[in-house]
Design an enzyme around this catalytic site. Structure first.
Site, PDB file in Angstrom:
ATOM      1  N   ASP A  21       0.821  -1.216   0.000  1.00 25.57           N
ATOM      2  CA  ASP A  21       0.000   0.000   0.000  1.00 25.57           C
ATOM      3  C   ASP A  21       0.856   1.267   0.000  1.00 25.57           C
ATOM      4  O   ASP A  21       1.949   1.277   0.559  1.00 25.57           O
ATOM      5  CB  ASP A  21      -0.887  -0.034   1.262  1.00 25.57           C
ATOM      6  CG  ASP A  21      -1.982   1.019   1.211  1.00 25.57           C
ATOM      7  OD1 ASP A  21      -2.287   1.527   0.117  1.00 25.57           O
ATOM      8  OD2 ASP A  21      -2.528   1.338   2.281  1.00 25.57           O
ATOM      9  N   ASN A  69     -10.549  -3.022  -6.304  1.00 26.73           N
ATOM     10  CA  ASN A  69      -9.703  -2.093  -7.069  1.00 26.73           C
ATOM     11  C   ASN A  69     -10.238  -1.795  -8.475  1.00 26.73           C
ATOM     12  O   ASN A  69      -9.827  -0.826  -9.102  1.00 26.73           O
ATOM     13  CB  ASN A  69      -8.257  -2.603  -7.165  1.00 26.73           C
ATOM     14  CG  ASN A  69      -7.472  -2.464  -5.884  1.00 26.73           C
ATOM     15  OD1 ASN A  69      -6.541  -3.218  -5.614  1.00 26.73           O
ATOM     16  ND2 ASN A  69      -7.825  -1.496  -5.035  1.00 26.73           N
TER      17      ASN A  69
HETATM   18  C1  FPP Z   1      -2.107   0.136  -3.245  1.00 25.48           C
HETATM   19  O1  FPP Z   1      -1.598   1.464  -3.213  1.00 25.48           O
HETATM   20  C2  FPP Z   1      -1.483  -0.580  -4.361  1.00 25.48           C
HETATM   21  C3  FPP Z   1      -2.167  -1.174  -5.379  1.00 25.48           C
HETATM   22  C4  FPP Z   1      -3.618  -1.140  -5.499  1.00 25.48           C
HETATM   23  C5  FPP Z   1      -1.446  -1.868  -6.474  1.00 25.48           C
HETATM   24  C6  FPP Z   1      -0.283  -2.700  -6.050  1.00 25.48           C
HETATM   25  C7  FPP Z   1       0.374  -3.225  -7.264  1.00 25.48           C
HETATM   26  C8  FPP Z   1       1.682  -3.215  -7.496  1.00 25.48           C
HETATM   27  C9  FPP Z   1       2.688  -2.738  -6.518  1.00 25.48           C
HETATM   28  C10 FPP Z   1       2.189  -3.793  -8.781  1.00 25.48           C
HETATM   29  C11 FPP Z   1       2.679  -5.200  -8.515  1.00 25.48           C
HETATM   30  C12 FPP Z   1       2.973  -5.902  -9.750  1.00 25.48           C
HETATM   31  C13 FPP Z   1       2.837  -7.245  -9.896  1.00 25.48           C
HETATM   32  C14 FPP Z   1       3.187  -7.887 -11.168  1.00 25.48           C
HETATM   33  C15 FPP Z   1       2.313  -8.108  -8.828  1.00 25.48           C
HETATM   34  P1  FPP Z   1      -2.627   2.667  -3.364  1.00 25.48           P
HETATM   35  O2  FPP Z   1      -2.765   2.975  -4.808  1.00 25.48           O
HETATM   36  O3  FPP Z   1      -3.902   2.313  -2.672  1.00 25.48           O
HETATM   37  O4  FPP Z   1      -1.868   3.809  -2.616  1.00 25.48           O
HETATM   38  P2  FPP Z   1      -2.555   5.007  -1.829  1.00 25.48           P
HETATM   39  O5  FPP Z   1      -3.307   4.387  -0.669  1.00 25.48           O
HETATM   40  O6  FPP Z   1      -1.374   5.805  -1.382  1.00 25.48           O
HETATM   41  O7  FPP Z   1      -3.447   5.731  -2.784  1.00 25.48           O
END
Ligand code: FPP
Length: 241
Positions: A21, A69
């Site tokens: 996250d 998501n």
């Molecule tokens: C949450 O951060 C993260 C995600 C929804 C996506 C996670 C995916 C990756 C790190 C890519 C991984 C790649 C592979 C191939 C597995 P957020 O967007 O909710 O962050 P925020 O809370 O700061 O908005």
């Protein structure tokens, strides 16, 4: 059973889960689009996976995309899909050399046919690997997982194969995406948020949680060490004394 761990290599938890996250906030802090945060997060996914394997973690479960998501802006979802494709292609080469077996938790049928084909290729090609199991939770939600397990068992009851009173906790565990795997010992959530967000609800009944105030793209191997050290200091009692 109660005694937890002695610091040192033997103390590495066998199954670690991570809620990756903070990508969006990482990008915002830099005045970049959210997708740039996911790109940095994806690069880090690779670093941390390799590091976990190198220190002897047996199962690593990473929450990459939840069933919720899909509600994000189309542009962000598309950017994530592109990253999954790119990093899974890399995983095919990269993790194969590292003896890592990749498995997927979640309803992957919702992804594009191209991404699904890649997912199956990664799963099949790495099935012979004997090192760390990397579980990628993609289009995963724990409630959906438990619902699916209940349907499986209910249909056995309907067919007369099973009596309701014969249903055991082990049967439920065996009907989840994580069937046959040990429950996570430790779940880490970077980014400062302190909640489980529909991740491994059944499996985490006795899991130790470590929340860390660092955004996922900034989460370094030293943070994993730090979380493991905290885990080592915990006294797991599994409901006993
Ligand atoms: C949450 O951060 C993260 C995600 C929804 C996506 C996670 C995916 C990756 C790190 C890519 C991984 C790649 C592979 C191939 C597995 P957020 O967007 O909710 O962050 P925020 O809370 O700061 O908005």
């Amino acid at each position: 059973m109660a005694k937890n761990n002695t610091p040192g290599a033997a103390a590495v938890p066998q199954h670690i889960g991570i809620i990756m996250d903070g990508n969006g906030r990482w990008a915002k802090k830099r005045g970049l689009p959210r997708s740039a945060g996911h790109t940095a997060g994806a690069a880090n996914f690779r670093t941390i996976t390799k590091y976990a394997s190198s220190i002897g973690v047996k199962y690593l479960t990473l929450y990459a995309f939840s069933t919720e998501n899909w509600n994000r802006p189309q542009e962000e979802v598309s950017a994530l899909m592109r990253l999954f494709k790119q990093y899974l292609e890399e995983a095919l080469r990269d993790f194969m050399d590292e003896n890592i077996r990749v498995r997927f938790l979640g309803d992957v049928a919702a992804f594009s046919p191209e991404l699904q084909a890649l997912i199956h290729r990664v799963e099949e090609a790495s099935a012979v690997k004997t090192g760390m199991v990397l579980n990628l939770a993609m289009n995963y939600g724990s409630r959906a997982e438990i619902t699916r397990a209940m349907r499986t068992l209910a249909s056995r009851v309907q067919k007369g194969d099973l009596q309701p009173e014969e249903i055991t906790e082990e049967m439920i565990s065996a009907s989840l995406y994580t069937a046959g795997q040990p429950d996570p010992d430790l779940i880490i959530r970077p980014s400062g948020e302190e909640r489980i967000s529909n991740f491994l609800l059944w499996q985490s009944a006795y899991t130790e949680f470590v929340y860390m105030d660092v955004l996922w793209p900034d989460f370094k191997p030293k943070h994993l060490d730090e979380a493991i050290e905290k885990f080592c200091g915990r006294n797991r009692r599994f409901g006993g004394v």
